[in-house]
Design a protein around this motif. Structure first.
Motif, PDB file in Angstrom:
ATOM      1  N   ILE A 143       0.871  -0.668   0.430  1.00 29.27           N
ATOM      2  CA  ILE A 143      -0.432  -0.035   0.141  1.00 29.27           C
ATOM      3  C   ILE A 143       1.038   1.066   0.026  1.00 29.27           C
ATOM      4  O   ILE A 143       0.516   1.832  -0.452  1.00 29.27           O
ATOM      5  CB  ILE A 143      -0.649   0.021   1.407  1.00 29.27           C
ATOM      6  N   LYS A 144       2.174   1.226   0.829  1.00 28.37           N
ATOM      7  CA  LYS A 144       2.657   2.367   1.020  1.00 28.37           C
ATOM      8  C   LYS A 144       3.610   2.334   0.124  1.00 28.37           C
ATOM      9  O   LYS A 144       3.650   3.221  -1.164  1.00 28.37           O
ATOM     10  CB  LYS A 144       3.679   1.826   1.929  1.00 28.37           C
ATOM     11  N   ALA A 145       3.735   1.279  -0.682  1.00 27.90           N
ATOM     12  CA  ALA A 145       4.427   1.667  -2.417  1.00 27.90           C
ATOM     13  C   ALA A 145       3.860   2.012  -3.275  1.00 27.90           C
ATOM     14  O   ALA A 145       4.503   2.762  -4.326  1.00 27.90           O
ATOM     15  CB  ALA A 145       4.891  -0.241  -3.258  1.00 27.90           C
ATOM     16  N   LYS A 146       2.768   1.878  -3.361  1.00 27.16           N
ATOM     17  CA  LYS A 146       1.507   2.114  -4.322  1.00 27.16           C
ATOM     18  C   LYS A 146       1.476   3.832  -4.351  1.00 27.16           C
ATOM     19  O   LYS A 146       0.414   4.539  -5.106  1.00 27.16           O
ATOM     20  CB  LYS A 146       0.239   1.677  -4.037  1.00 27.16           C
ATOM     21  N   GLY A 147       1.612   4.477  -2.703  1.00 27.91           N
ATOM     22  CA  GLY A 147       1.365   5.779  -2.195  1.00 27.91           C
ATOM     23  C   GLY A 147      -0.241   6.216  -1.819  1.00 27.91           C
ATOM     24  O   GLY A 147      -0.342   6.963  -2.245  1.00 27.91           O
ATOM     25  N   ILE A 148      -0.661   5.535  -1.758  1.00 28.76           N
ATOM     26  CA  ILE A 148      -2.213   5.362  -1.430  1.00 28.76           C
ATOM     27  C   ILE A 148      -2.395   6.142  -0.097  1.00 28.76           C
ATOM     28  O   ILE A 148      -3.100   6.509  -0.042  1.00 28.76           O
ATOM     29  CB  ILE A 148      -2.926   4.098  -1.209  1.00 28.76           C
ATOM     30  N   VAL A 149      -1.935   5.659   0.786  1.00 32.13           N
ATOM     31  CA  VAL A 149      -1.240   6.078   2.456  1.00 32.13           C
ATOM     32  C   VAL A 149       0.198   6.453   2.369  1.00 32.13           C
ATOM     33  O   VAL A 149       0.902   5.676   2.381  1.00 32.13           O
ATOM     34  CB  VAL A 149      -1.930   5.565   3.650  1.00 32.13           C
ATOM     35  N   GLN A 150       0.949   7.155   3.533  1.00 36.77           N
ATOM     36  CA  GLN A 150       1.871   7.496   3.737  1.00 36.77           C
ATOM     37  C   GLN A 150       2.608   6.504   4.660  1.00 36.77           C
ATOM     38  O   GLN A 150       3.612   5.430   4.665  1.00 36.77           O
ATOM     39  CB  GLN A 150       2.774   8.634   4.284  1.00 36.77           C
ATOM     40  N   TYR A 151       1.257   6.299   5.634  1.00 41.73           N
ATOM     41  CA  TYR A 151       1.692   5.455   6.654  1.00 41.73           C
ATOM     42  C   TYR A 151       0.404   4.468   6.661  1.00 41.73           C
ATOM     43  O   TYR A 151      -0.597   5.240   7.234  1.00 41.73           O
ATOM     44  CB  TYR A 151       1.328   6.040   8.550  1.00 41.73           C
ATOM     45  N   PRO A 152       0.600   3.457   6.072  1.00 44.33           N
ATOM     46  CA  PRO A 152      -1.004   2.365   6.309  1.00 44.33           C
ATOM     47  C   PRO A 152      -1.103   2.258   7.681  1.00 44.33           C
ATOM     48  O   PRO A 152      -2.752   1.693   7.735  1.00 44.33           O
ATOM     49  CB  PRO A 152      -0.091   1.241   5.875  1.00 44.33           C
ATOM     50  N   ILE A 153       0.004   2.131   8.743  1.00 44.68           N
ATOM     51  CA  ILE A 153      -0.801   1.246   9.940  1.00 44.68           C
ATOM     52  C   ILE A 153      -0.953   1.995  10.664  1.00 44.68           C
ATOM     53  O   ILE A 153       0.056   2.980  11.060  1.00 44.68           O
ATOM     54  CB  ILE A 153       0.192  -0.195  10.530  1.00 44.68           C
ATOM     55  N   VAL A 154      -1.796   2.037  11.369  1.00 46.09           N
ATOM     56  CA  VAL A 154      -1.979   3.264  12.890  1.00 46.09           C
ATOM     57  C   VAL A 154      -2.690   2.297  13.914  1.00 46.09           C
ATOM     58  O   VAL A 154      -3.293   1.048  13.892  1.00 46.09           O
ATOM     59  CB  VAL A 154      -3.190   5.242  12.380  1.00 46.09           C
ATOM     60  N   TRP A 155      -1.893   2.912  15.265  1.00 48.12           N
ATOM     61  CA  TRP A 155      -2.124   2.302  16.608  1.00 48.12           C
ATOM     62  C   TRP A 155      -2.703   3.132  17.773  1.00 48.12           C
ATOM     63  O   TRP A 155      -2.223   4.395  17.498  1.00 48.12           O
ATOM     64  CB  TRP A 155      -0.696   1.012  16.838  1.00 48.12           C
ATOM     65  N   SER A 156      -2.585   2.586  18.327  1.00 45.58           N
ATOM     66  CA  SER A 156      -3.320   3.740  19.821  1.00 45.58           C
ATOM     67  C   SER A 156      -1.976   3.093  21.342  1.00 45.58           C
ATOM     68  O   SER A 156      -2.312   2.306  21.472  1.00 45.58           O
ATOM     69  CB  SER A 156      -4.465   3.320  20.521  1.00 45.58           C
ATOM     70  N   TRP A 157      -0.535   3.691  21.267  1.00 38.45           N
ATOM     71  CA  TRP A 157       0.628   3.866  21.181  1.00 38.45           C
ATOM     72  C   TRP A 157       0.740   4.504  22.391  1.00 38.45           C
ATOM     73  O   TRP A 157       1.905   4.872  22.461  1.00 38.45           O
ATOM     74  CB  TRP A 157       1.529   2.892  20.477  1.00 38.45           C
ATOM     75  N   LYS A 158      -0.441   5.308  22.885  1.00 39.02           N
ATOM     76  CA  LYS A 158      -0.121   5.963  23.700  1.00 39.02           C
ATOM     77  C   LYS A 158       0.620   6.084  24.933  1.00 39.02           C
ATOM     78  O   LYS A 158       0.164   4.169  25.574  1.00 39.02           O
ATOM     79  CB  LYS A 158      -0.956   7.202  24.092  1.00 39.02           C
ATOM     80  N   GLN A 159       1.339   6.539  25.734  1.00 41.98           N
ATOM     81  CA  GLN A 159       1.847   6.609  27.467  1.00 41.98           C
ATOM     82  C   GLN A 159       0.726   6.299  27.928  1.00 41.98           C
ATOM     83  O   GLN A 159       0.053   7.169  28.275  1.00 41.98           O
ATOM     84  CB  GLN A 159       2.550   7.254  27.580  1.00 41.98           C
ATOM     85  N   ALA A 160      -0.232   4.916  27.768  1.00 44.20           N
ATOM     86  CA  ALA A 160      -1.688   4.908  28.679  1.00 44.20           C
ATOM     87  C   ALA A 160      -1.795   3.072  28.381  1.00 44.20           C
ATOM     88  O   ALA A 160      -1.109   2.389  27.611  1.00 44.20           O
ATOM     89  CB  ALA A 160      -2.632   5.382  27.569  1.00 44.20           C
ATOM     90  N   GLU A 161      -2.703   2.617  29.720  1.00 45.60           N
ATOM     91  CA  GLU A 161      -2.887   1.512  29.151  1.00 45.60           C
ATOM     92  C   GLU A 161      -3.558   0.516  27.554  1.00 45.60           C
ATOM     93  O   GLU A 161      -3.127  -0.680  27.349  1.00 45.60           O
ATOM     94  CB  GLU A 161      -4.499   0.982  29.968  1.00 45.60           C
TER      95      GLU A 161
END
Lengths: 308, 426
Positions: free
Chosen positions: B183-201
């Motif tokens: 997906i990244k190689a096709k330039g569809i989105v810059q960052y294909p994966i998003v997570w909830s990695w805030k300093q929290a549970e």
């Protein structure tokens, strides 16, 4: 004895002797003093007592006396010192920037400009915002995806790709400092403006007549006269900044990886998230101690300036 | 800080006094009439809505007119504090409260929850997913009636996958990396994966789920020693770091919570994400999402011999030790947790009853989602159930973020927490 004299004697007996002045004063002060004792002194004493015990809310009934153990534990803990230095870092940088920018703004507002009233109104605006609102606003400005800061800097060609401002340990504290400086500079500016306006313009004019440049007149005439106010501003801002909590809590929650965990946040997390009330109380007293030391240093400086 | 310390203590005193004054008001049994009033504490965030709880409660009071139930709602982040201050600081206003998976150990140690092991009917015990019982159990005893069944599912944008020429959902986390690279190689989105990695549970939940797939999430062994710095825990953190280094994970993830993940996906700025059950409805809501209808869901990927693993995000209803009517309280908990109550609204939360997943009139709302959920619910892994969980979680959050920013290797960061463990256990 005449009728009139007899009547007078009766009145005399009826008029009570007035209370001594100190009693009256005490009676007026008493309600306020009682409230202060109840809401300040009692909790303070209770917190001091608690700081000598290992009290955990999730371990009711088991609260051993540890003496100064909580204090020694904190003073030998890397986390405590890391948080203290983060708070000092925040304090030194934000206070210095606020002072420099505030002085500049005050000098500008002191000039006979055409729209001076408008300038003064606009300058005070950030300070009028509640801290929470300010923190939320900056969290949006700094948002990596939709934030105004990234948009502005890329459009100006300063940045080539979007930066992650608040989720980067090396940048997060700077962003919080920026938000704090934006909010608190107006207060510093207004206080310094008041100081500047109390200086008689003749003094500066006299210096200029004697051949001083504008910079020299500022350095040798104006600045020495406003130094006492500068010091007071320094004391206020240092004490406030060292115990900073709200703006950091809203913007970063102390993260990422504790990069913005100041001492007040560390104390909050210990007491209210870890339910370690003994350690939390000890931390409260340690923070108070640091602030008192800072205040004492400033007050000595202020005393010296006052004598000069 | 001195005065705010004072204020903090004062506020606590005030709360304690108020709660003290109110205690006993929560449960009143009027002799003679047999009328009972219960007070229950719920959460207003994810899973069942206030309206759902009201409907369940109304049906209970209609069937049990002598029992009156008052319900209170707080956000998840305030829930734990509210329980602790109420039960310990104030003497107990609540007869029932919602209990998250990692909390039973702490609550049992604090003596605020009632052991209900012997009072659970056999059909309830066998009808509900085993993982749901794990979430309410400590040292073999049951302290809560399972009520919310939740885990993090894998959401992906069908259109972006199709545009990148990907024809099926990823089965393993290696597939996720490969798909993200495409997906990244096709330039569809810059960052294909998003997570909830805030300093929290939230970051602990994602890490646990990944660890479950990558060798197991047994973070603390029976002797209380750290095992999170080997096996699944280490592999999961190394995987997380790898996705950042490859430019596949949005670096802003380190400041995001679950709601932010929904927003990033809804804005079409990411192709895949983990999130709780409610994410499906949010990301596919045309009012709030530019990609409504494009978001598909599947069981979380596995790795190697593991087909799927989900973090146990279940919550149960505990009966407080201070309740004056524990039997009525348990009766209410069993009612709102019953198959009938749970099947009333499946848009916000899945039932915890195994049979519900085989009833066509229940699953017809979204058969694929039900199938994915059943699969994942049978493979849940729990976060460590230890009395010092809050402290352990906080230390792990910092270590994980330190490693993700490249300040330490995953091994160093997790070894650091392992070394701190004796302190955390104090």
């Amino acid at each position: 004895m005449s009728q009139a004299a007899r009547a007078g004697a009766v009145v005399d007996r009826r008029v009570r002797k007035p209370w001594p002045e100190t009693w009256v004063a005490a009676a007026f002060i008493a309600p306020a003093a009682l409230v202060i004792v109840a809401v300040v002194l009692v909790p303070l004493a209770r917190a001091a007592w608690m700081s000598l015990f290992d009290i955990s809310l999730v371990r009711p009934g088991d609260e051993p006396f540890v003496g100064l153990g909580n204090y020694i534990e904190q003073l030998t803990s890397g986390d405590f010192w890391a948080a203290t230095f983060r708070a000092l870092w925040f304090t030194v940088i934000s206070t210095a920037l606020e002072l420099i920018l505030g002085l500049g703004l005050a000098l500008l507002m002191d000039q006979p400009l055409r729209f001076r009233w408008l300038l003064r109104t606009l300058v005070i605006l950030p300070w009028a915002l509640p801290t929470i609102v300010n923190a939320l606003m900056w969290r949006w400005i700094d948002n990596a995806e939709y934030g105004a800061l990234n948009a502005l800097l890329t459009q100006l060609g300063i940045l080539h790709s979007y930066q992650v401002w608040l989720s980067n340990s090396d940048l997060a504290m700077w962003m919080v400092i920026l938000a704090d400086v934006w909010k608190m500079t107006p207060l510093v500016a207004i206080l310094l403006l008041a100081a500047l306006q109390s200086v008689s313009p003749e003094l500066v004019e006299a210096a200029k007549v004697d051949g001083a440049t504008t910079v020299q007149a500022f350095r040798h005439v104006l600045l020495p006269l406003i130094v006492p106010v500068v010091l007071i501003v320094l004391v206020l801002r240092t004490m406030e900044a060292f115990k900073v909590f709200d703006i950091v809590w809203i913007m970063t929650g102390g993260g990422p990886a504790n990069a913005t965990q100041t001492i007040a946040i560390y104390a909050y997390q210990t007491a209210y998230q870890g339910y370690d009330f003994g350690r939390g109380a000890a931390l409260g007293y340690l923070i108070a101690l640091v602030i008192m030391v800072l205040a004492a240093i400033y007050l000595r400086l202020l005393g010296r300036v006052g004598r000069d | 800080m001195r005065s705010s310390r004072g204020r903090g203590v004062l506020a606590l005193l005030a709360v304690a006094t108020l709660l003290g004054a109110c205690s006993g008001a929560g449960t009143q049994a009027s002799p003679g009439t047999g009328n009972v009033t219960l007070r229950a504490l719920f959460m207003k965030q994810a899973a069942y809505s206030e309206a759902d709880v009201k409907a369940m409660t109304d049906s209970f009071t209609a069937a049990n007119p002598n029992i009156k139930v008052t319900t209170d709602f707080v956000g998840y982040d305030a829930l734990h504090d509210k329980i602790i201050t109420d039960q310990i600081g104030g003497g107990g206003t609540y007869d029932l409260f919602l209990m998250d998976t990692p909390w039973p150990a702490e609550f049992v140690k604090a003596g605020i929850v009632t052991d209900i092991t012997d009072k659970i009917p056999a059909d309830v015990k066998s009808g509900v997913f085993d993982s749901a019982w794990t979430a309410a159990t400590y040292q073999g005893k049951i302290y809560g009636v399972p009520w919310i069944n939740d885990t993090k599912f894998f959401f992906y944008n069908k259109k972006m996958f199709a545009d990148a020429g990907i024809t099926s959902a990823p089965k393993t986390w290696d597939d996720v990396v490969a798909d993200a690279q495409a997906i990244k190689a096709k330039g569809i989105v810059q960052y294909p994966i998003v997570w909830s990695w805030k300093q929290a549970e939230a970051v602990i939940c994602d890490w646990t789920e990944l660890a479950g797939a990558m060798g197991g999430a047994n973070f603390i062994d029976a002797q209380g020693n750290a095992t999170f710095n080997t096996g699944g825990g280490l592999a999961a953190l190394e995987f997380m770091k790898k996705t950042i280094d490859l430019g596949l994970t949005n670096p802003a993830s380190l400041g995001l919570l679950e709601d932010d993940v929904n927003k990033t996906m809804s804005a079409g700025q990411a192709a895949m994400a983990l999130n709780w059950t409610y994410g499906y409805a949010v990301m596919n809501d045309p009012q709030n999402s530019t990609v409504a209808g494009q978001i598909a869901v599947t069981s979380a990927p596995g790795q190697g011999s593991t087909t799927t693993a989900g973090v146990n995000g279940g919550m149960s209803i505990a009966v407080s030790k201070t309740s004056k009517n524990p039997d009525a309280a348990l009766q209410y908990a069993l009612w709102v947790a019953s198959e009938k109550s749970q099947e009333m609204d499946t848009a916000n939360a899945f039932p915890m009853w195994k049979a519900s997943f085989d009833k066509p009139d229940v699953t017809k709302a979204n058969p694929e989602y039900f199938a994915a959920a059943k699969n994942e619910f049978e493979n849940l892994v729990a976060r460590p159930v230890v009395p010092y969980y809050t402290k352990l979680s906080n230390a792990l959050q910092v270590a994980i973020q330190t490693a993700l920013q490249g300040k330490q290797t995953p091994q160093q960061a997790l070894d650091g927490v392992a070394a701190q463990l004796p302190d955390l256990q104090k």
